[in-house]
Design a protein around this motif. Structure first.
Motif, PDB file in Angstrom:
ATOM      1  N   PHE A 260      -6.615   2.420   1.289  1.00 12.04           N
ATOM      2  CA  PHE A 260      -5.278   1.933   1.618  1.00 12.04           C
ATOM      3  C   PHE A 260      -5.229   1.446   3.065  1.00 12.04           C
TER       4      PHE A 260
ATOM      5  N   ASP B  54      -6.593   0.118  -2.283  1.00  9.06           N
ATOM      6  CA  ASP B  54      -6.480  -1.270  -1.871  1.00  9.06           C
ATOM      7  C   ASP B  54      -5.417  -2.010  -2.689  1.00  9.06           C
TER       8      ASP B  54
ATOM      9  N   GLN C 111      -2.122  -1.123  -1.364  1.00  8.75           N
ATOM     10  CA  GLN C 111      -1.894  -1.785  -0.083  1.00  8.75           C
ATOM     11  C   GLN C 111      -1.453  -3.232  -0.307  1.00  8.75           C
TER      12      GLN C 111
ATOM     13  N   TYR D 291       1.987  -3.439  -1.659  1.00  5.67           N
ATOM     14  CA  TYR D 291       2.949  -3.123  -0.613  1.00  5.67           C
ATOM     15  C   TYR D 291       3.164  -4.332   0.293  1.00  5.67           C
ATOM     16  N   ASN D 292       2.066  -4.988   0.644  1.00  8.71           N
ATOM     17  CA  ASN D 292       2.167  -6.111   1.567  1.00  8.71           C
ATOM     18  C   ASN D 292       2.829  -7.334   0.958  1.00  8.71           C
TER      19      ASN D 292
ATOM     20  N   ILE E 181       1.778   2.753   7.994  1.00 10.40           N
ATOM     21  CA  ILE E 181       2.746   2.198   7.048  1.00 10.40           C
ATOM     22  C   ILE E 181       4.056   1.851   7.748  1.00 10.40           C
TER      23      ILE E 181
END
Lengths: 684, 315
Positions: A238, A252, A255, A258-259, B261
């Motif tokens: 992550f 990954d 991640q 999320y992005n 984060i």
């Protein structure tokens, strides 16, 4: 689940191995029966299959982009949809299992090998090598785990093998410490010492003797470590420190989601995260239930089924009480009282059951006795006779579950203690009826000063200031002959001697001037010289306070000097009830006689103490007929069949023996010598 | 008590020496010539490599290099960042309060979540509250912190817009601003630790409630409140404190992820940037500060353990 135990014509060896198999089988059943263990295994297996056969299983190339299907929903083509680049999420999850499972198992395997090496060497060799290795382990543990992994990854790089190595370094110190501790413990055990003494080479001892023993304790740790490794691997991925692209990994994927899709497609955050969480959950579940199974704990729900849960007061579940007939007084179960009014404490037909793995077991069965105002009553019997349970039941101090009072009444001052609720009960405890326990060290709270505990005892019942209570606490300590009372108030229990601690317990019990003191083996845990002092103190205080005492003990010699009357219990029942002098002069039950003959402090006609043959039967396995018959020298066939009632055996005396009229049993100073178990002289 | 602290402080020294040497070795362990790597890899000019060699004393024997590094580190000089040229020490000083605040807030959340849950399930094991609390802690242990963080962000920051999704306000600038920024990260970190505390507290409460001294407390007329919350709880909290000490390490490690984060300018993000930039002085400096941080926290935990356990205190 019951097992047929009938003889099915097996040879002894076969039967034994079958029993072994059955025990193993039961253990496995219990393990697998734990919530979700089978599911957890299935999930882990699924992940391993995904990892091994990803190219065969995955419906799509995990890296095949298809911009026409960006963030596509669930469809026949994409079972869990597609990601922001139109890649099939399900296929990527399957490929993600590759790095996750590889890193996880490599990490734990490698850590285990390293830790076994370090731990076994350190534990078995000891000395400077042990010191050095363990300081190294300390150093490893001084790092916050993820920080250590990051530092190693910073140097090594982020390939799958590097990640495994970095994480293995994180897991090794903890494992190594555990293995060293276990090795040290096992090394001291006799079978290893024996091997060493006959010249088995150390490496062989380590491999054959120690390793298997260490491994059993380690399996739980391994299962938990596997879960942590899954978390760590995905965490690194992550952070962008996972296997380099194009390899798919769960961390990954999360991640990326999320992005790219946090605001637009929040559901894309779910698949990878859920997969990681479920995998960790599966490993943790396996670890938890392994721990429970290996430690022999049964699931609580099963053990406690059927008993009302109550905190701080024993549950009472008894059939509706019949209105006592006026003639009840004449019934043989009623202890005879010389025409006086009601006694201070009247226990009638008290029955207590415990919930066990195999069902309910009646530990106290229809016990009745009285304690009159200012009297000392001895409650006597071997361990397992139910005397302590009976005494705890009076204040309803048995825990529910597993205990439950299933019948009878306990009248104190005319009030049935089995009718009242917690609040009323707690006001009686300590104020009207106080209790002193067997082991004063365990019975005093180790975390509070004795002053605190004494002051608390006073202030629970009386509305006095802390300062006033403190003065009174000091006086109480003085009253039990503790020197420097006001200084001792700030001592902790572990700073006092055993006798001192019991004096503190007694001071605490008497703090609110109770009318009845229940003393449960108050001298058993103490040195012989101290025992005498404590008994002396109890007698002195009883005179001063005009206390009634229920004195629970197995020591007949001790109680002979104290009590007015004695109740003898065996296997959950009262077997004899008598004024003290008469009981010692002429016991009316073979068990009492046997107890007398077995007491080292009492001179009967037997030359030296005679042990009672056999053992007290366990609750739930009481024999039919008279419960004492297997150990009784006078038992006849009729004793083995029908239950025996308590019958009147003289003025103020009762006995539960059907031969009470014909037997002449030896007491202290009686003329007939008896030898129990061998040749019964007294039998006709 | 003073002696206990002193003994703990002394026992830290050998561990700290080994740790610092290990961290120092990070440089030496880099495959190939660390100077080349640190100067920018294969494209580095010989002059740059020579400069790095001199800067890091790489021409000296290993132990001499360690001595240089250690004496400098003790004085607070943790070297300069290779990628930015800034002093690592001053960067750490500036970023430490961020991480410290986050860890303390998370520890508070862990206690606020863990202690009531542990009490509720320990006092009535098998009850419905217990099953709920147990499921919660099982989940709390299994859900990865980064996933929880993302879910919290998507619910509270994106969907409901109660809290900001990322960013950091210094506590000195605005306390409420800091609180708003730190709450989601602190929940993220604290829930897992709280779940562990709850499990431990439940187990040790069940044990404590079965002891003779608790029976004594009932026997002298103790109220449910006094027996459960004074006698049982104080004794049950000792193993919980030990577990809490171990868990602080997880808080610190987790802070790295959570800072990333939520874009917190703390030690964790600094270390991560050090790793991606191959900036080893940064990694070294942050790692040793993390170790010191953890040791200080566990010393604090030990002291509070001594406070709870009179046997340790008096002995």
């Amino acid at each position: 689940m019951t097992v047929a135990t009938g003889d099915v014509g097996l040879l002894e060896g076969e039967r034994r191995s079958l029993r072994g198999w059955w025990a193993e089988h039961q253990r496995l059943r219990r393990f697998l029966g734990h919530g979700g263990v089978l599911l957890s295994f299935a999930w882990v297996l699924l992940m391993i299959v995904f990892a091994l056969f990803a190219p065969l299983i995955a419906p799509h190339d995990p890296n095949a982009q298809n911009l026409a299907e960006t963030n596509a929903g669930i469809s026949a083509g994409h079972w869990i949809g597609a990601d922001d680049l139109g890649r099939d999420v399900f296929s990527r999850l399957i490929y993600g299992a590759q790095s996750s499972m590889q890193v996880t198992f490599e990490t734990v395997g490698l850590a285990l090998v390293l830790a076994l090496l370090i731990g076994l060497v350190a534990g078995f060799r000891g000395g400077w090598l042990d010191f050095l290795l363990m300081r190294g382990a300390d150093a490893g543990l001084a790092f916050p785990p993820l920080v250590l992994a990051l530092a190693v990854v910073a140097v090594l790089g982020t390939s799958v093998n590097d990640t495994s190595f970095a994480l293995a370094i994180v897991f090794t110190p903890g494992f190594a410490r555990f293995i060293r501790g276990q090795t040290l413990a096992i090394r001291e055990e006799s079978f290893v010492e024996a091997s060493t003494s006959i010249g088995t080479p150390p490496t062989r001892i380590v491999l054959v003797r120690i390793l298997p023993n260490v491994m059993t304790g380690l399996v739980v740790g391994i299962a938990i470590a596997l879960g942590s490794a899954v978390l760590a691997e995905s965490g690194l991925a992550f952070l962008g420190l996972g296997p380099p692209p194009p390899a798919a990994s769960w961390g990954d994927m999360l991640q990326e989601a999320y992005n790219t899709s946090l605001f637009t497609h929040p559901w894309s955050l779910v698949p990878a995260g859920l997969t990681i969480a479920l995998t960790v959950l599966a490993f943790n579940t396996i670890g938890d239930s392994l721990r429970d199974t290996l430690s022999g704990a049964t699931p609580r729900s099963r053990r406690q089924r059927g008993v009302k849960r109550q905190r701080g007061i024993t549950a009472v579940v008894r059939p509706a009480q019949p209105i006592p007939a006026p003639a009840a007084q004449a019934e043989p179960d009623e202890p005879e009282r010389g025409g006086a009014g009601p006694a201070l404490l009247e226990v009638r037909d008290l029955s207590v059951e415990f919930q066990t793995d195999t069902g309910r077991v009646r530990v106290v069965d229809g016990v009745s006795f009285d304690v009159g105002e200012g009297k000392i009553v001895g409650l006597v019997g071997e361990s397992g006779s139910g005397k302590t349970v009976s005494s705890l039941a009076v204040l309803r101090l048995l825990s529910s579950p597993p205990a439950q009072i299933v019948g009878g009444s306990i009248r104190f001052n005319g009030r049935d203690l089995l009718d009242i609720e917690f609040d009323e009960m707690r006001r009686i405890r300590g104020r009207d009826i106080a209790m002193v326990f067997q082991d004063p060290l365990a019975s005093l709270d180790p975390s509070f000063t004795i002053g605190y505990q004494l002051i608390e005892a006073i202030r629970l019942h009386e509305n006095v200031t802390r300062a006033a209570a403190r003065d009174r606490a000091a006086k109480l300590l003085e009253g039990v002959h503790i020197p420097d009372p006001s200084q001792r108030l700030s001592a902790y229990p572990h700073q006092l001697s055993g006798g001192m601690r019991q004096r503190v317990m007694i001071a605490m019990a008497l703090s609110c001037h109770p009318r009845l003191l229940i003393a449960d083996e108050p001298t058993t845990a103490l040195d012989v010289t101290v025992q005498a002092q404590i008994v002396e103190l109890l007698c002195e205080l009883r005179e001063k306070e005009d206390l009634a005492v229920l004195f629970v003990t197995h020591d007949l010699a001790l109680i002979s000097e104290l009590s007015d009357e004695i109740i003898v219990m065996y296997a959950g029942q009262v077997v004899e009830h008598s004024p003290t002098a008469e009981l010692f002069g002429r016991p009316r039950h073979p068990y009492t006689a046997a107890l007398l003959a077995a007491s080292p402090g009492i001179r009967t006609e037997a030359d030296s103490p005679v042990l009672i043959a056999g053992q007290v039967p366990q609750a739930g396995q009481f024999p039919s007929g008279c419960r004492f018959h297997p150990r009784c020298a006078y038992a006849e066939d009729a004793c083995r069949t029908a239950a025996i009632d308590l019958t009147i055996a003289g003025p103020d005396r009762q006995s539960r023996c059907r031969r009470v009229e014909e037997l002449t049993l030896a007491g202290v100073g009686s003329e007939v010598a008896i030898r129990l178990g061998a040749d019964p002289v007294g039998a006709p | 008590m003073g002696r206990l602290v002193l003994r703990r402080l002394l026992s830290i020294i050998p561990v700290l020496l080994i740790v610092s040497f290990a961290i120092f070795l990070l440089l030496a362990l880099v495959p190939g010539d660390p100077a080349v790597t640190l100067a920018g890899g294969l494209t580095a000019t010989p002059a740059e490599i020579a400069r790095v060699r001199a800067q890091l004393h790489l021409n000296d024997p290993l132990m001499v290099q360690y001595w240089h590094w250690l004496t400098a580190a003790v004085r607070g000089n943790l070297g300069t960042s290779i990628s930015t040229g800034q002093s690592v020490g001053s960067q750490i000083a500036a970023r430490f309060p961020v991480t410290f605040g986050l860890v303390v807030a998370s520890a508070i959340i862990a206690l606020v979540v863990g202690v009531p849950l542990g009490i509720v399930s320990g006092v009535r094991p098998g009850g419905s509250l217990d099953s709920g609390a147990r499921s919660f802690s099982t989940l709390g242990l299994a859900v990865p912190s980064f996933w929880l963080a993302i879910l919290l962000v998507s619910v509270f920051a994106v969907h409901w817009r109660i809290f900001p999704s990322t960013g950091y306000t210094a506590i000195s600038a605005s306390f409420t601003g800091w609180l708003k920024d730190v709450i989601l990260p602190a929940i993220t970190l604290g829930v897992g630790v709280g779940a562990t505390l709850a499990r431990q507290l439940r187990a040790s409460l069940i044990d404590a409630l079965d002891t003779p001294y608790v029976r004594t407390a009932w026997a002298k007329g103790g109220t449910r409140r006094s027996v459960l919350l004074r006698h049982a709880f104080k004794n049950a909290s000792m193993p919980v404190v030990t577990v809490f000490g171990v868990q602080i390490g997880y808080l610190l490690g987790g802070a790295v992820i959570v800072e990333q984060i939520f874009s917190f300018p703390g030690l964790g993000t600094y270390m991560l940037s050090g790793i991606t930039d191959h900036d080893l002085p940064v990694v070294q400096g942050v790692a040793i500060i993390f170790v010191l941080f953890q040791m200080a926290m566990s010393l604090l935990v030990d002291i509070s353990y001594g406070y709870l356990n009179p046997k340790v205190r008096v002995a």
